[in-house]
Design a protein around this motif. Structure first.
Motif, PDB file in Angstrom:
ATOM      1  N   GLN A  11       0.826  -1.223   0.000  1.00  0.00           N
ATOM      2  CA  GLN A  11       0.000   0.000   0.000  1.00  0.00           C
ATOM      3  C   GLN A  11       0.858   1.271   0.000  1.00  0.00           C
ATOM      4  OE1 GLN A  11      -3.738   0.230   0.045  1.00  0.00           O
ATOM      5  NE2 GLN A  11      -3.077  -1.590  -1.065  1.00  0.00           N
ATOM      6  N   SER A  13       2.184   4.722  -1.116  1.00  0.00           N
ATOM      7  CA  SER A  13       1.768   5.929  -1.834  1.00  0.00           C
ATOM      8  C   SER A  13       2.814   7.016  -1.619  1.00  0.00           C
ATOM      9  CB  SER A  13       0.416   6.432  -1.319  1.00  0.00           C
ATOM     10  OG  SER A  13      -0.585   5.478  -1.554  1.00  0.00           O
ATOM     11  N   GLU A  23       0.460   5.365  -6.055  1.00  0.00           N
ATOM     12  CA  GLU A  23      -0.736   5.259  -5.216  1.00  0.00           C
ATOM     13  C   GLU A  23      -1.073   3.808  -4.889  1.00  0.00           C
ATOM     14  OE1 GLU A  23      -3.964   7.323  -7.005  1.00  0.00           O
ATOM     15  OE2 GLU A  23      -4.956   7.705  -5.092  1.00  0.00           O
ATOM     16  N   LYS A  24      -1.047   3.498  -3.612  1.00  0.00           N
ATOM     17  CA  LYS A  24      -1.470   2.184  -3.115  1.00  0.00           C
ATOM     18  C   LYS A  24      -0.847   1.021  -3.882  1.00  0.00           C
ATOM     19  CE  LYS A  24      -5.851   3.934  -1.387  1.00  0.00           C
ATOM     20  NZ  LYS A  24      -7.259   4.099  -1.690  1.00  0.00           N
ATOM     21  N   VAL A  25       0.449   1.059  -4.001  1.00  0.00           N
ATOM     22  CA  VAL A  25       1.137  -0.018  -4.726  1.00  0.00           C
ATOM     23  C   VAL A  25       1.434  -1.185  -3.788  1.00  0.00           C
ATOM     24  CG1 VAL A  25       3.324  -0.683  -5.817  1.00  0.00           C
ATOM     25  CG2 VAL A  25       2.119   1.367  -6.581  1.00  0.00           C
ATOM     26  N   THR A 219      -0.683   3.198  -9.961  1.00  0.00           N
ATOM     27  CA  THR A 219      -0.831   1.986  -9.182  1.00  0.00           C
ATOM     28  C   THR A 219      -0.556   0.782 -10.089  1.00  0.00           C
ATOM     29  OG1 THR A 219      -2.220   0.927  -7.515  1.00  0.00           O
ATOM     30  CG2 THR A 219      -3.323   1.653  -9.541  1.00  0.00           C
TER      31      THR A 219
END
Ligand SMILES: Nc1ncnc2c1ncn2[C@@H]1O[C@H](COP(=O)(O)OP(=O)(O)OP(=O)(O)O)[C@@H](O)[C@H]1O
Ligand SMILES: [Mg+2]
Length: 258
Positions: A11, A13, A23-25, A219
């Motif tokens: 997650q 960011s 974002e939220k990787v 993402t």
């Protein structure tokens, strides 16, 4: 038992200014994999790599390297990195190929200790791996872009890393040498067991060589085996990227590396 996860992002960011760039990787890279990271310009690929290398810190989420939180991680010799703008030495740059490769040992020996003969041997060995040993005493600025790129890989390899991260290493390298370059990567991955993460825009070629592909645009939109990625048609890819990548898949159809 130690897990096989050499990179584990959860997650993650990040923003430089107001907008999220990453974002939220969620991304796990396992030992032995050769992972191709693709995505349009400005999609956050280089930023994601900076997050993995601890050059920048995530605003949210966690990064683990070799089973340790990145804050505690100190075995940087395990990680080799060739940056996107590596091959930019001009002809006046006052260093030999050997000297450039030896700078890759700094993280291991400390910046203030002297290089000894063993270090020279290690540097020559790394140059041999990339088949550039005969240029050891040449001036780095006099080499072609593709040759310089090999030298930068040697510099990244000199500390015997188990993970090598390459950000668009084939930009400016001609087709013949790109093939040789991929052969070199395959050798590092298969024979030396080095895990690889490579950013590229050449989807057609990377899917031929990488074991896995990650497709990102802020993402992660796809992460899976290359075989699976090859099955996608243009429509699937547009959906994955969020915009057209026809030009790139076009290359794929004509078999760049065939
Ligand atoms: N140092 C910086 N300060 C502010 N914004 C930045 C900085 N570096 C990158 N960005 C912005 O972050 C976004 C992602 O950039 P990044 O370099 O990670 O993309 P990329 O996927 O590597 O692109 P490319 O394929 O062109 O190399 C872009 O919108 C870029 O303008
Ligand atoms: Mg980039």
């Amino acid at each position: 038992m130690k897990s096989n996860k050499i990179i584990d992002m959860e997650q993650v960011s990040f923003k430089y200014e107001k907008e999220w760039v990453v974002e939220k990787v969620d991304l796990v890279i396992e030992r032995g994999q050769f992972l191709g990271l693709v995505g349009p310009n400005g999609s956050g690929k280089s930023t994601l790599i900076k997050l993995m290398l601890g050059i920048i810190k995530p605003d949210r989420g966690t990064v683990r390297l070799f089973d340790q939180p990145i804050k505690q991680f100190n075995q940087w010799q395990e990680v080799g990195f060739v940056s996107q703008k590596a091959n930019s030495f001009n002809s006046g740059f006052p260093a030999t190929v050997l000297e450039v490769v030896k700078t890759g040992l700094v993280s291991r020996i400390g910046a203030f200790k002297f290089f000894n003969r063993k270090h020279k041997e290690k540097a020559l060995e790394a140059l041999k791996t990339v088949e550039m040993d005969e240029y050891a005493n040449s001036n780095i600025g006099e080499l072609s872009g593709g040759q310089q790129q090999r030298v930068f890989i040697a510099r990244a390899l000199v500390s015997d890393p188990s993970l090598l991260i390459l950000d668009e290493p084939t930009v400016g390298v001609d087709a013949k040498h790109v093939t040789a370059f991929y052969d070199l990567l395959r050798k590092l991955n298969k024979e030396k067991g080095i895990s690889l993460l490579m950013v590229t825009h050449d989807i057609g070629t990377i899917t031929q060589h990488a074991t896995h592909v990650v497709c990102m645009n802020k993402t992660v939109h796809f992460h899976g085996a290359s075989e699976e990625y090859k099955e996608f048609d243009d429509q699937d890819l547009n959906r994955l990227y969020g915009h057209s990548v026809q030009q790139l898949t076009h290359n794929h159809e004509h078999g760049v590396s065939q």
